[in-house]
Design an enzyme around this catalytic site. Structure first.
Site, PDB file in Angstrom:
ATOM      1  N   VAL A  64       3.092   0.297  13.711  1.00  0.00           N
ATOM      2  CA  VAL A  64       3.440  -0.752  12.678  1.00  0.00           C
ATOM      3  C   VAL A  64       2.892  -0.243  11.243  1.00  0.00           C
ATOM      4  O   VAL A  64       1.761   0.008  11.110  1.00  0.00           O
ATOM      5  CB  VAL A  64       2.917  -2.152  13.050  1.00  0.00           C
ATOM      6  CG1 VAL A  64       3.169  -3.331  11.780  1.00  0.00           C
ATOM      7  CG2 VAL A  64       3.114  -2.769  14.449  1.00  0.00           C
ATOM      8  N   ASP A  96       6.979 -11.242   3.326  1.00  0.00           N
ATOM      9  CA  ASP A  96       6.173 -11.546   2.011  1.00  0.00           C
ATOM     10  C   ASP A  96       4.503 -11.787   2.761  1.00  0.00           C
ATOM     11  O   ASP A  96       4.482 -12.845   3.256  1.00  0.00           O
ATOM     12  CB  ASP A  96       6.509 -12.503   1.198  1.00  0.00           C
ATOM     13  CG  ASP A  96       5.354 -12.871   0.040  1.00  0.00           C
ATOM     14  OD1 ASP A  96       4.371 -12.102  -0.117  1.00  0.00           O
ATOM     15  OD2 ASP A  96       5.864 -13.056  -1.193  1.00  0.00           O
ATOM     16  N   TYR A 119      -8.737  -6.436  -7.958  1.00  0.00           N
ATOM     17  CA  TYR A 119      -8.418  -5.490  -6.855  1.00  0.00           C
ATOM     18  C   TYR A 119      -9.467  -4.584  -6.329  1.00  0.00           C
ATOM     19  O   TYR A 119      -9.435  -4.500  -5.086  1.00  0.00           O
ATOM     20  CB  TYR A 119      -7.329  -4.437  -7.880  1.00  0.00           C
ATOM     21  CG  TYR A 119      -6.916  -3.364  -6.913  1.00  0.00           C
ATOM     22  CD1 TYR A 119      -6.095  -3.564  -6.002  1.00  0.00           C
ATOM     23  CD2 TYR A 119      -7.395  -2.178  -7.155  1.00  0.00           C
ATOM     24  CE1 TYR A 119      -5.644  -2.581  -5.311  1.00  0.00           C
ATOM     25  CE2 TYR A 119      -6.894  -1.216  -6.277  1.00  0.00           C
ATOM     26  CZ  TYR A 119      -6.007  -1.325  -5.519  1.00  0.00           C
ATOM     27  OH  TYR A 119      -5.719  -0.098  -4.850  1.00  0.00           O
ATOM     28  N   LYS A 144     -10.517  -4.132  -2.414  1.00  0.00           N
ATOM     29  CA  LYS A 144     -10.800  -2.867  -1.576  1.00  0.00           C
ATOM     30  C   LYS A 144     -12.187  -2.559  -1.152  1.00  0.00           C
ATOM     31  O   LYS A 144     -12.504  -1.933  -0.129  1.00  0.00           O
ATOM     32  CB  LYS A 144     -10.081  -1.870  -2.578  1.00  0.00           C
ATOM     33  CG  LYS A 144      -8.494  -1.776  -2.982  1.00  0.00           C
ATOM     34  CD  LYS A 144      -8.245  -1.583  -1.688  1.00  0.00           C
ATOM     35  CE  LYS A 144      -6.280  -1.802  -1.772  1.00  0.00           C
ATOM     36  NZ  LYS A 144      -5.662  -1.651  -0.499  1.00  0.00           N
ATOM     37  N   ARG A 202      16.062   7.175  12.074  1.00  0.00           N
ATOM     38  CA  ARG A 202      16.808   7.275  13.210  1.00  0.00           C
ATOM     39  C   ARG A 202      17.646   8.413  13.300  1.00  0.00           C
ATOM     40  O   ARG A 202      17.506   9.216  14.296  1.00  0.00           O
ATOM     41  CB  ARG A 202      17.635   6.007  13.370  1.00  0.00           C
ATOM     42  CG  ARG A 202      16.755   4.511  13.679  1.00  0.00           C
ATOM     43  CD  ARG A 202      17.660   3.603  14.167  1.00  0.00           C
ATOM     44  NE  ARG A 202      18.610   3.263  13.520  1.00  0.00           N
ATOM     45  CZ  ARG A 202      18.828   2.505  12.426  1.00  0.00           C
ATOM     46  NH1 ARG A 202      17.786   1.494  12.077  1.00  0.00           N
ATOM     47  NH2 ARG A 202      19.681   2.176  11.592  1.00  0.00           N
TER      48      ARG A 202
END
Ligand SMILES: NC(=O)c1ccc[n+]([C@@H]2O[C@H](COP(=O)([O-])OP(=O)(O)OC[C@H]3O[C@@H](n4cnc5c(N)ncnc54)[C@H](OP(=O)(O)O)[C@@H]3O)[C@@H](O)[C@H]2O)c1
Length: 274
Positions: free
Chosen positions: A20, A74, A164, A168, A61
């Site tokens: 994922v 989202d 930000y 992190k 693919r």
């Protein structure tokens, strides 16, 4: 020029058939998708821009013969995060690459409140929710890998990118703790902490980057480090800056990075060019 390493065919056997990848529509997440498809993993591609995800899925693919599942979402919205978890329940997922994220520049008091809160949701809450969900699945499976995207900015407070950098710092700390919690189950957890990298990040953060690492190099070095260490600084610039900044006390690092951010910010009405 970055040299593409040969396909790593043991990765699928080590982790599982599906990966994922959030933030797969651009930049570093897209580079992870290309590399993992080359390694023969099937891919769940997550981001908001469905058209870009569909185009990437078709390319992978066709080129590598892998299966893909496109899940537009989202990740600022917890219900959308939950849908991704539900829509992968039937797959043998073995790798989570949590790459979706964005930054802003400017002072916190001048910034758009909704954009800053959404950043906390995408860079923080969505990362926790997915790491917890897949971490449980991987622990039961007794194998798996989780890659969380930290940043050079996550090791100290940074003026003009304060929120930000704080998101992190959260990711970095979460990855370090999870690394030890999941190791007894045979699950690898890694924080990848790049420096400036040529992606869509700078435009969205209203920044200009001069020298920067390439997203393919970040993805390759990160994957090579999974299972070997806790934190990787995956680009040449990230290593150089990390080494230089590492010599300074935390307080001074903040000031130096604040100066660098000031130079990288594009002029705006709140912050006109001097
Ligand atoms: N580039 C750098 O200099 C740098 C340095 C250190 C760390 N990082 C970290 O590396 C990660 C990848 O960033 P990048 O450099 O590859 O930037 P990028 O090219 O802008 O890619 C960001 C990805 O996140 C997705 N995304 C953003 N907001 C989202 C949302 N609300 N919901 C779902 N997906 C969302 C974007 O897709 P959509 O727009 O299609 O939704 C895109 O696929 C981020 O966590 C970033 O903080 C980047």
């Amino acid at each position: 020029m970055a040299i593409t390493p040969p396909a790593n065919t043991t990765r699928r056997a080590r982790y599982g058939a599906w990966a994922v990848i959030t933030g797969a529509s651009d930049g570093i997440g897209r580079a992870f998708a290309q590399r993992l498809a080359q390694d023969g993993l099937n891919l769940v591609l997550v981001a908001r821009r469905a058209d870009r995800l569909e185009a990437l899925a078709a390319e992978l693919r066709q080129r590598h013969g892998v299966q893909t599942r496109v899940l537009p979402a989202d990740l600022a919205h917890p219900d959308a995060v939950q849908r991704v978890l539900d829509d992968t329940a039937d797959l043998e997922v073995g790798l989570l690459v949590a790459c979706a994220g964005y930054g802003t520049t400017g002072t916190v008091i001048d910034s758009d409140a909704q954009a800053e809160r959404n950043m906390l949701m995408v860079n923080g809450l969505a990362v926790l929710t997915m790491a917890q969900h897949y971490g449980r699945r991987f622990a039961q499976q007794k194998r798996g890998g989780i890659i969380l995207m930290g940043s050079l900015l996550g090791f100290q407070g940074v003026p003009l990118s304060a929120n930000y950098a704080a998101t992190k710092a959260y990711v970095q700390s979460l990855a370090e703790g999870l690394h030890h919690e999941l190791a007894p189950y045979g699950v690898h957890v890694l924080s990848s902490a790049p420096g400036p990298t040529h992606t869509g990040f700078a435009d969205r953060a209203n920044m200009q980057m001069g020298g920067a690492d390439q997203p393919e190099q970040v993805a390759d070095r990160t994957l090579a480090a999974l299972g070997k260490t806790i934190t990787i600084r995956p680009g040449n610039l990230a290593r150089l800056l990390g080494w230089g900044l590492g010599m300074l006390p935390r307080r001074l690092r903040s000031r130096v990075l604040g100066g660098i951010m000031s130079g990288m910010m594009r002029p705006s009405p709140q912050h006109p060019a001097s």
